[in-house]
Design a protein around this motif. Sequence first.
Motif, PDB file in Angstrom:
ATOM      1  N   MET A  36      37.018  29.344  45.456  1.00 21.29           N
ATOM      2  CA  MET A  36      37.061  30.380  44.191  1.00 21.29           C
ATOM      3  C   MET A  36      38.320  29.836  43.700  1.00 21.29           C
ATOM      4  SD  MET A  36      36.609  33.873  46.645  1.00 21.29           S
ATOM      5  CE  MET A  36      39.003  33.743  47.593  1.00 21.29           C
ATOM      6  N   ALA A  39      38.234  31.959  40.115  1.00 22.41           N
ATOM      7  CA  ALA A  39      38.542  33.554  40.167  1.00 22.41           C
ATOM      8  C   ALA A  39      39.713  32.728  39.916  1.00 22.41           C
ATOM      9  CB  ALA A  39      39.215  34.101  41.465  1.00 22.41           C
ATOM     10  N   PRO A 110      43.369  36.902  42.830  1.00 21.97           N
ATOM     11  CA  PRO A 110      42.378  36.718  42.901  1.00 21.97           C
ATOM     12  C   PRO A 110      41.877  34.998  43.832  1.00 21.97           C
ATOM     13  CG  PRO A 110      43.090  36.906  40.670  1.00 21.97           C
ATOM     14  CD  PRO A 110      44.454  36.467  41.588  1.00 21.97           C
ATOM     15  N   GLY A 111      41.083  35.161  44.362  1.00 24.49           N
ATOM     16  CA  GLY A 111      40.610  33.398  45.166  1.00 24.49           C
ATOM     17  C   GLY A 111      41.368  33.578  45.520  1.00 24.49           C
ATOM     18  N   ALA A 137      43.110  41.773  44.216  1.00 26.85           N
ATOM     19  CA  ALA A 137      42.336  40.892  45.107  1.00 26.85           C
ATOM     20  C   ALA A 137      43.163  40.738  46.974  1.00 26.85           C
ATOM     21  CB  ALA A 137      41.581  39.737  44.374  1.00 26.85           C
ATOM     22  N   ASP A 138      43.391  39.849  46.721  1.00 28.98           N
ATOM     23  CA  ASP A 138      43.617  39.416  48.290  1.00 28.98           C
ATOM     24  C   ASP A 138      45.240  39.749  48.288  1.00 28.98           C
ATOM     25  OD1 ASP A 138      41.473  38.560  49.693  1.00 28.98           O
ATOM     26  OD2 ASP A 138      41.788  36.702  48.661  1.00 28.98           O
ATOM     27  N   HIS A 162      39.667  47.675  42.859  1.00 32.48           N
ATOM     28  CA  HIS A 162      38.535  48.354  43.193  1.00 32.48           C
ATOM     29  C   HIS A 162      38.520  49.325  44.203  1.00 32.48           C
ATOM     30  CE1 HIS A 162      37.093  46.104  46.705  1.00 32.48           C
ATOM     31  NE2 HIS A 162      36.713  44.935  45.682  1.00 32.48           N
ATOM     32  N   PRO A 163      37.823  50.384  44.338  1.00 28.61           N
ATOM     33  CA  PRO A 163      37.337  51.413  45.209  1.00 28.61           C
ATOM     34  C   PRO A 163      38.116  51.002  46.556  1.00 28.61           C
ATOM     35  CG  PRO A 163      36.015  51.882  43.664  1.00 28.61           C
ATOM     36  CD  PRO A 163      36.557  50.812  43.426  1.00 28.61           C
ATOM     37  N   ARG A 168      41.848  50.408  51.648  1.00 28.68           N
ATOM     38  CA  ARG A 168      42.054  49.418  52.352  1.00 28.68           C
ATOM     39  C   ARG A 168      43.319  49.847  52.715  1.00 28.68           C
ATOM     40  NH1 ARG A 168      39.582  44.334  50.626  1.00 28.68           N
ATOM     41  NH2 ARG A 168      37.782  43.993  50.918  1.00 28.68           N
ATOM     42  N   LYS A 178      36.834  57.316  46.522  1.00 23.94           N
ATOM     43  CA  LYS A 178      35.899  57.567  44.597  1.00 23.94           C
ATOM     44  C   LYS A 178      35.566  58.806  44.849  1.00 23.94           C
ATOM     45  CE  LYS A 178      32.692  54.665  44.071  1.00 23.94           C
ATOM     46  NZ  LYS A 178      31.600  53.843  44.646  1.00 23.94           N
ATOM     47  N   ASP A 229      38.307  39.281  38.073  1.00 24.37           N
ATOM     48  CA  ASP A 229      39.647  38.716  37.688  1.00 24.37           C
ATOM     49  C   ASP A 229      39.804  38.785  36.422  1.00 24.37           C
ATOM     50  OD1 ASP A 229      39.230  38.078  40.793  1.00 24.37           O
ATOM     51  OD2 ASP A 229      37.781  36.593  40.185  1.00 24.37           O
TER      52      ASP A 229
END
Length: 302
Positions: A36, A39, A110-111, A137-138, A162-163, A168, A178, A229
């Motif tokens: 990644m 990213a 990211p990544g 992201a992570d 993101h959704p 999470r 959503k 990203d």
Amino acid sequence: MALKRVESIPRLLKRSPDGHKGNYGSILIIAGGRGMAGAAALCGASALRSGSGLVRVACPAEVQPTVASFEPSYMTYPLPCDGEGLVDFAASRPVLEKLVQKADVVAVGPGLGESDDVLELVRWAVESAGKPLVLDADALNALAKDVGLVDRLETPTVVTPHPGEFARLTGMTTKLAKAEREPRSAAFAARNANLVVVLKGGGTLVTDGDRVYVNTTGNPGMATGGAGDVLTGVVAAMLGQKLAAFEAAQLAVYAHGLAGDIARDDSGEVGLIAGDIADALPDAFHHGVREQEIDEEEDDVE
Ligand SMILES: NC(=O)C1=CN([C@@H]2O[C@H](COP(=O)(O)OP(=O)(O)OC[C@H]3O[C@@H](n4cnc5c(N)ncnc54)[C@H](OP(=O)(O)O)[C@@H]3O)[C@@H](O)[C@H]2O)[C@@H](O)CC1
Ligand SMILES: Nc1ncnc2c1ncn2[C@@H]1O[C@H](COP(=O)(O)OP(=O)(O)O)[C@@H](O)[C@H]1O
Ligand SMILES: [Mg+2]
């Protein structure tokens, strides 16, 4: 209480003729991992293409040469990594502590992949970095494992789930996240006065718990790996150019969507990839954000 709906798009501060790179934000991006590298590179290049003065990308040593080879205009720093090519936080901490001192904004996620060390890295960013943050992201997947960290944020922080990531973070299903996007994202943002939530997807929402902005730019061609990203780099760049967190997030999603629309007009939705969005950012800022600024100033004079 009802959310206040915001529609006007913030402006970037006009550049002074004697401005220098130190005036437009030193951005530290902590990103990338085995497989990644892209990213981290997309995020770094996008921060530069959105006006940042200086971008440093800290990434696991295994991917650092790859990240560096994508773009000569940012600097890269190798972080000690584990056998999986993910960051070794204890060994990386001294490097990161030096880098963070030079940064105006820190973007994490990211990544990076998922590991206990990534969680330690995110705890350190929240508790010790002392700079405005962008978490994506992570970094959000790590935050979901210790969501109480959100209550300890002491610097302006923009999270960009993101959704799936928002589900999470909040322990709800993606379907619910959503279906009730505005109240759910606003309730999460209201947990901490420093927190701004960017809930991504068609009509991305930006909220600080009191206000909400529903983005009007962007298209389904942007449903392509790495588009988020890119956004992380844009948000970091807006914070580095001294916008407050809500306005930074708002202008970032607007310009990012506009860049996606410019790329779509060029290549169509089907073949659009994240790098096209990054490449279209200068056009988006030049024609969509800067000209708007000039028009408004002319209006002011009249
Ligand atoms: N070139 C590179 O190096 C790239 C590296 N990348 C890196 O990869 C890592 C993993 O990130 P990731 O987002 O791919 O995985 P993950 O969080 O499991 O999300 C997928 C799940 O979320 C959901 N979901 C997503 N969007 C949704 C929506 N709009 N609406 C609804 N649901 C939505 C979706 O649910 P589904 O619809 O499939 O049920 C699916 O389950 C991360 O580090 C990232 O930075 C990528 O950026 C790509 C380019
Ligand atoms: N249908 C869509 N319409 C507008 N924008 C979209 C659409 N689908 C995705 N996007 C945008 O693309 C980006 C995707 O981010 P993300 O899911 O984090 O991708 P990645 O992790 O692969 O980089 C977000 O900014 C999102 O708003
Ligand atoms: Mg993402």
